[in-house]
Design a protein around this motif. Structure first.
Motif, short mmCIF file in Angstrom:
data_model
loop_
_atom_site.label_atom_id
_atom_site.label_comp_id
_atom_site.label_asym_id
_atom_site.label_seq_id
_atom_site.Cartn_x
_atom_site.Cartn_y
_atom_site.Cartn_z
N ASP A 1 -1.18 8.23 -1.89
CA ASP A 1 -2.06 8.70 -0.82
C ASP A 1 -1.47 9.99 -0.24
N ARG B 1 -2.59 10.89 3.94
CA ARG B 1 -1.73 10.49 5.05
C ARG B 1 -0.27 10.66 4.63
N ASP B 2 0.57 11.00 5.61
CA ASP B 2 1.99 11.19 5.29
C ASP B 2 2.85 10.10 5.93
N TRP B 3 2.29 8.89 5.99
CA TRP B 3 3.02 7.78 6.61
C TRP B 3 4.24 7.38 5.80
N GLN C 1 6.48 6.73 -2.19
CA GLN C 1 5.20 6.33 -2.81
C GLN C 1 5.32 6.25 -4.33
N ASN D 1 0.72 3.83 1.76
CA ASN D 1 1.04 4.25 3.13
C ASN D 1 2.20 3.44 3.72
N GLU D 2 2.47 2.28 3.12
CA GLU D 2 3.56 1.40 3.59
C GLU D 2 4.73 1.41 2.60
N HIS E 1 0.84 -1.20 0.00
CA HIS E 1 0.00 0.00 0.00
C HIS E 1 0.88 1.25 0.00
#
Length: 287
Positions: A129, A132-134, A140, A98-99, A96
Motif C-alpha cells: 500500500d 498510506r505510509d503507516w 511491507q 498498513n500494519e 495488512h
C-alpha cells in the motif's frame, strides 16, 4: 451522523447464486471499534448487525456465502473462529500492509498456524500500500514476501491488497514465486495490468468502484479479464457500489456489482453468477 447510519435498500435478488469473496464481518458487527475518522465503519456498526443477520440478508438476494478477511492478528483470530461456527463463511488471515510493522516472526507463526485450519481458505489480505505510509516500504515488502511463503506452505489462496503499487506487487510475485492461487482483492489496475494478471493466471476480484461513473478504467479492465478469472466482492463495510456511495456496504449489495460486470462482459447475470461461483470453488475450495 444523520442519514449516514441508514443502511442501503436491498437490490432485487440475483437470477443465480453467488458469493462475496472479501468482506470484514468483524468491523461490520463492531468487534473492532471504528476510529473517529472512519465514518462508514461507524455507520455500519450503528446498524447493530450480527453475523447471522448479515448472512441472512445476503442470502435473501442470492449471496449465499462469504469470505471474511483478516488484517491483523486479532481480526484473523476472530474471523477464523466465526468461520469455524458458520458453514457458509470462510476466512482469510494475514497482517495488512498498513500494519506490516507488526508482522514479527511470532505473529507470522500464528498467522501460519491459523492458515492451516480447514475453515481458513486464504492468506490475506497482504500486499503493498503506497497510498498510506503507516508502515515503511521495507516492512511491507518483508511482510508480503513472508505471506507469499505462508500461502505456499499451507496451500491456501493468496489475497492481495494492492494500492498504488501495481508494478511492485507484480514484481514481488514474480521474484518470490507466486502461490498456485492469487487473488487481487478490489482490483484497481487498468486494462493493461488485467492482461498481465490474466497471463499469469491471477484472479481479479471486482468491488463497488467498478460501478462508479468516473472509474471507466475498471470497466475496461473487467472487459479484458477472462470470465474464468473474475470474482466479485464488497470489501464491506467499505466501497459501496453506486448508488450508495457514502453509506455502509454489505454483502447483500453484491447484485449491483454482478449486474454491472455482466453488462461489461456481455453476459447474463445468471451466466456471470455461475462463472463467479465456479471460480470461487477453484480459489477457496468446495463449500
Amino acid at each position: 451522523m444523520g442519514g449516514m447510519t441508514a443502511m442501503p435498500v436491498p437490490p432485487a435478488p440475483l437470477a443465480g447464486e453467488v458469493f462475496d469473496s472479501h468482506c470484514h464481518l468483524d468491523i461490520m458487527v463492531g468487534n473492532r471499534k471504528a476510529s473517529s475518522g472512519d465514518p462508514v465503519a461507524q455507520a455500519a456498526q450503528a446498524a447493530e448487525a450480527s453475523v447471522e443477520r448479515i448472512t441472512e440478508e445476503a442470502r435473501a438476494v442470492g449471496v449465499t456465502r462469504l469470505v471474511t478477511i483478516g488484517y491483523d492478528l486479532a481480526s484473523s483470530r476472530w474471523n477464523a473462529d466465526v468461520a469455524r461456527i458458520h458453514r457458509d463463511v470462510y476466512a482469510g488471515v494475514a497482517i495488512h500492509p498498513n500494519e506490516a510493522h507488526a508482522a514479527t516472526p511470532e505473529v507470522l507463526a500464528e498467522i501460519e498456524e491459523l492458515a492451516g485450519e480447514p475453515q481458513v481458505r486464504a492468506v490475506g489480505e497482504t500486499g503493498l500500500d503506497y497510498y498510506r505510509d503507516w508502515a515503511s516500504k521495507d516492512d511491507q515488502h518483508a511482510s508480503f514476501r513472508a505471506h507469499i511463503e505462508i500461502a505456499k506452505r499451507t496451500g491456501k489462496a493468496l489475497v492481495i491488497h494492492d494500492r498504488e503499487a501495481h508494478d511492485d506487487v507484480l514484481r514481488v510475485l514474480a521474484e518470490q514465486g507466486a502461490p498456485d492461487t492469487v487473488v487481487f482483492h478490489s482490483y484497481s489496475g487498468d486494462a493493461e495490468m488485467a492482461g498481465k494478471c490474466a497471463a499469469a493466471g491471477y484472479f481479479m476480484s471486482f468491488s463497488g468502484p467498478v460501478t462508479y461513473k468516473n472509474a471507466g478504467y475498471l470497466r475496461e479492465a473487467a472487459a479484458v479479464a477472462p470470465p474464468e478469472l473474475i470474482l466479485v466482492e464488497t470489501d464491506a463495510p467499505y466501497l459501496p457500489p453506486t448508488p450508495h456511495r457514502g453509506k455502509p456496504n454489505a454483502p447483500y449489495l453484491i447484485p449491483l456489482i454482478v449486474r454491472c460486470l455482466a453488462e461489461v462482459k456481455g453476459m447474463t447475470e445468471e451466466e456471470l453468477a455461475a462463472s463467479v461461483s465456479a471460480n470461487g470453488e477453484r480459489v477457496f475450495g468446495a463449500w
